[in-house]
Design a protein around this motif. Sequence first.
Motif, PDB file in Angstrom:
ATOM      1  N   CYS A   1      -0.589  10.023  -9.320  1.00 30.93           N
ATOM      2  CA  CYS A   1      -0.500   8.479  -9.038  1.00 30.93           C
ATOM      3  C   CYS A   1       0.713   7.959  -9.306  1.00 30.93           C
ATOM      4  CB  CYS A   1      -1.730   7.520  -9.873  1.00 30.93           C
ATOM      5  SG  CYS A   1      -1.451   7.565 -11.515  1.00 30.93           S
ATOM      6  N   GLY A   2       0.871   6.579  -8.722  1.00 31.05           N
ATOM      7  CA  GLY A   2       2.000   5.833  -9.184  1.00 31.05           C
ATOM      8  C   GLY A   2       1.964   4.943 -10.279  1.00 31.05           C
ATOM      9  N   VAL A   3       2.799   3.962 -10.714  1.00 29.92           N
ATOM     10  CA  VAL A   3       2.590   3.368 -11.860  1.00 29.92           C
ATOM     11  C   VAL A   3       1.836   1.878 -11.829  1.00 29.92           C
ATOM     12  CG1 VAL A   3       4.867   2.300 -11.967  1.00 29.92           C
ATOM     13  CG2 VAL A   3       3.982   2.927 -13.919  1.00 29.92           C
ATOM     14  N   MET A   4       1.446   1.612 -10.729  1.00 22.81           N
ATOM     15  CA  MET A   4       0.776   0.179 -10.423  1.00 22.81           C
ATOM     16  C   MET A   4      -0.226   0.055 -11.200  1.00 22.81           C
ATOM     17  SD  MET A   4      -0.540  -1.483  -6.978  1.00 22.81           S
ATOM     18  CE  MET A   4      -1.581   0.108  -6.350  1.00 22.81           C
ATOM     19  N   ASP A   5      -1.323   0.853 -11.037  1.00 22.49           N
ATOM     20  CA  ASP A   5      -2.573   0.591 -11.700  1.00 22.49           C
ATOM     21  C   ASP A   5      -2.614   0.310 -13.368  1.00 22.49           C
ATOM     22  OD1 ASP A   5      -3.266   1.422  -9.253  1.00 22.49           O
ATOM     23  OD2 ASP A   5      -4.137   3.307  -9.734  1.00 22.49           O
ATOM     24  N   GLN A   6      -1.675   1.212 -13.871  1.00 13.34           N
ATOM     25  CA  GLN A   6      -1.515   0.989 -15.393  1.00 13.34           C
ATOM     26  C   GLN A   6      -0.876  -0.304 -15.682  1.00 13.34           C
ATOM     27  OE1 GLN A   6      -1.070   3.823 -13.725  1.00 13.34           O
ATOM     28  NE2 GLN A   6      -2.623   5.210 -14.593  1.00 13.34           N
TER      29      GLN A   6
ATOM     30  N   GLY B   1       0.792  -1.240  -0.129  1.00 14.22           N
ATOM     31  CA  GLY B   1       0.177  -0.031  -0.066  1.00 14.22           C
ATOM     32  C   GLY B   1       0.849   1.230   0.277  1.00 14.22           C
ATOM     33  N   HIS B   2       0.873   2.053  -1.047  1.00 13.87           N
ATOM     34  CA  HIS B   2       1.365   3.315  -1.192  1.00 13.87           C
ATOM     35  C   HIS B   2       2.981   3.060  -1.294  1.00 13.87           C
ATOM     36  CE1 HIS B   2      -1.862   6.118  -0.283  1.00 13.87           C
ATOM     37  NE2 HIS B   2      -2.309   5.049   0.158  1.00 13.87           N
ATOM     38  N   THR B   3       3.314   1.804  -1.628  1.00  9.46           N
ATOM     39  CA  THR B   3       4.724   1.550  -2.020  1.00  9.46           C
ATOM     40  C   THR B   3       5.140   1.986  -3.502  1.00  9.46           C
ATOM     41  OG1 THR B   3       3.988  -0.506  -2.185  1.00  9.46           O
ATOM     42  CG2 THR B   3       5.019  -0.203  -0.170  1.00  9.46           C
ATOM     43  N   ASP B   4       4.122   2.106  -4.458  1.00 11.51           N
ATOM     44  CA  ASP B   4       4.663   2.184  -5.575  1.00 11.51           C
ATOM     45  C   ASP B   4       5.430   3.519  -5.799  1.00 11.51           C
ATOM     46  OD1 ASP B   4       2.122   3.610  -5.578  1.00 11.51           O
ATOM     47  OD2 ASP B   4       1.411   3.179  -7.510  1.00 11.51           O
ATOM     48  N   TYR B   5       4.824   4.654  -5.459  1.00 12.01           N
ATOM     49  CA  TYR B   5       5.610   5.749  -5.682  1.00 12.01           C
ATOM     50  C   TYR B   5       6.696   5.895  -4.849  1.00 12.01           C
ATOM     51  CZ  TYR B   5       2.420   7.308  -1.955  1.00 12.01           C
ATOM     52  OH  TYR B   5       1.629   7.294  -0.797  1.00 12.01           O
TER      53      TYR B   5
ATOM     54  N   GLU C   1      -4.989  14.358   0.171  1.00 14.35           N
ATOM     55  CA  GLU C   1      -4.255  13.400   1.299  1.00 14.35           C
ATOM     56  C   GLU C   1      -3.020  12.627   0.750  1.00 14.35           C
ATOM     57  OE1 GLU C   1      -3.945  13.439   4.775  1.00 14.35           O
ATOM     58  OE2 GLU C   1      -4.968  15.399   4.717  1.00 14.35           O
ATOM     59  N   TYR C   2      -3.517  12.189  -0.557  1.00 12.34           N
ATOM     60  CA  TYR C   2      -2.637  11.300  -1.370  1.00 12.34           C
ATOM     61  C   TYR C   2      -1.374  12.196  -1.344  1.00 12.34           C
ATOM     62  CZ  TYR C   2      -1.066   8.095  -4.872  1.00 12.34           C
ATOM     63  OH  TYR C   2      -0.251   7.333  -5.701  1.00 12.34           O
ATOM     64  N   ASN C   3      -1.717  13.253  -2.097  1.00 10.88           N
ATOM     65  CA  ASN C   3      -0.433  13.990  -2.370  1.00 10.88           C
ATOM     66  C   ASN C   3       0.447  14.447  -1.327  1.00 10.88           C
ATOM     67  OD1 ASN C   3      -1.071  13.907  -5.205  1.00 10.88           O
ATOM     68  ND2 ASN C   3      -1.977  15.792  -5.283  1.00 10.88           N
TER      69      ASN C   3
HETATM   70  C1  GLA Z   1      -3.759   4.702  -5.762  1.00  9.76           C
HETATM   71  C2  GLA Z   1      -2.761   5.018  -6.741  1.00  9.76           C
HETATM   72  C3  GLA Z   1      -1.780   4.045  -6.982  1.00  9.76           C
HETATM   73  C4  GLA Z   1      -1.095   3.470  -5.490  1.00  9.76           C
HETATM   74  C5  GLA Z   1      -2.282   3.334  -4.724  1.00  9.76           C
HETATM   75  C6  GLA Z   1      -1.853   3.059  -3.100  1.00  9.76           C
HETATM   76  O1  GLA Z   1      -4.476   3.682  -6.096  1.00  9.76           O
HETATM   77  O2  GLA Z   1      -3.226   5.339  -8.160  1.00  9.76           O
HETATM   78  O3  GLA Z   1      -0.735   4.586  -7.905  1.00  9.76           O
HETATM   79  O4  GLA Z   1      -0.278   4.703  -4.871  1.00  9.76           O
HETATM   80  O5  GLA Z   1      -3.376   4.711  -4.805  1.00  9.76           O
HETATM   81  O6  GLA Z   1      -1.099   2.018  -3.121  1.00  9.76           O
END
Ligand code: GLA
Length: 385
Positions: A171-176, A38-42, A223-225
């Motif tokens: 966002c990080g790159v995980m989702d894509q 969780g929140h490790t991708d960025y 909060e994410y940012n």
């Molecule tokens: C969102 C972002 C992802 C990742 C998660 C937390 O889903 O889009 O890149 O950072 O939050 O793990």
Amino acid sequence: MQHTTHNSQLAAQAFQERFGYPPAIVVRAPGRVNLLGGHTDYNEGYVLPAAVDRAAWVAAAPVSEPVGRIVALDLGEEATFSLTPVPPPAGGWADYPRGVAWALAERGLELTGVEAALTSDVPVGAGLSSSAAVEVAFAWAWRTLSGFDLDRTELALACQQAENDYVGVRCGVMDQMAAVWGRAGHAILLDCRTLEVEPVRLPDGVAILVADTTVRRELASSEYNRRRRECEEAVRLLSRHLPSIRALRDVSPEEFARLQHHLPPPLRQRARHVIADNARVLEAVRALQAGDLERMGEAMRRCHRSLRDDYEVSSPELDLLAETAWNVPGCYGARLTGAGFGGCVVALVAETAVDDLAAALRRTYQARFRRRPTIYTCRAADGVT
Ligand code: GLA
């Protein structure tokens, strides 16, 4: 899968009705659920998502004019925009396909004009990456129809750039990456620094259950940012003692234990979560490979507690769903998934215990919050096709 055929036909029919001829292609790009990390991708660390059998569908055909003309079936809306050049963002759903066109053009790729119909059964705002599914579906459609060669990872990076620099979400790159690299029956171990991907088979007899709190928090993106900035600041302070580090990914649990007193709260707690979770992902992968779902589940529980107490991205609704799941026999583990604050909990559960788990979650949640969670069982699915 009936579901799949149905959505594919729906997109194709909508295309035919709107444009008066059949589409050249139909693209499916899945949503994803993140099992661990969780929140490790960025933080350039490790994540363990799976693509799921809910997806965005795009029926499309090339046209000679340099435009994108897109009907969004689920919204009953249509957008038309130029590709030469792509106009600035305007807010709303069309920013995703527009942003993808912009990011592809930034890479020097020449895009054909398209007409397209979009439909999706990835719930929006639930933490299942409906936006990444839409981005990847359009990027794949353009890649196929324009005939350029962009590998899956490059395509995921272009979609992330669309979201970061055009839509404006960091966002990080995980989702894509999950949407392009997903594999049926597997989770995907992703190294967010090297972008290496390793499919990890999910043991037989286990189901992925997703319980949506149906709570959407406006605060999620600010909060994410803020969490991202806190992590960057923690790296800056730790790099005085560990000059070679570039991201929290580079800090071992032992180094953190030795140096944590240099970090003021809440940076210390944020860093502790990320560093522990990176190690947890690698340990959980070993557990899954050994078929040890108990150990995988324990990692999910520890991840949830750490996101709740150290990273502070949980909510009473997410906590109740996760904690309820932990106590249902046959449920191996559960945790909040996605960015947090609202959205979903993901659970790994024996197929035979899915109904018991769903019933327990509905009962407990409704009693406490007077609303129903939406519950999905998902299968790990292939990436974009
Ligand atoms: C969102 C972002 C992802 C990742 C998660 C937390 O889903 O889009 O890149 O950072 O939050 O793990």
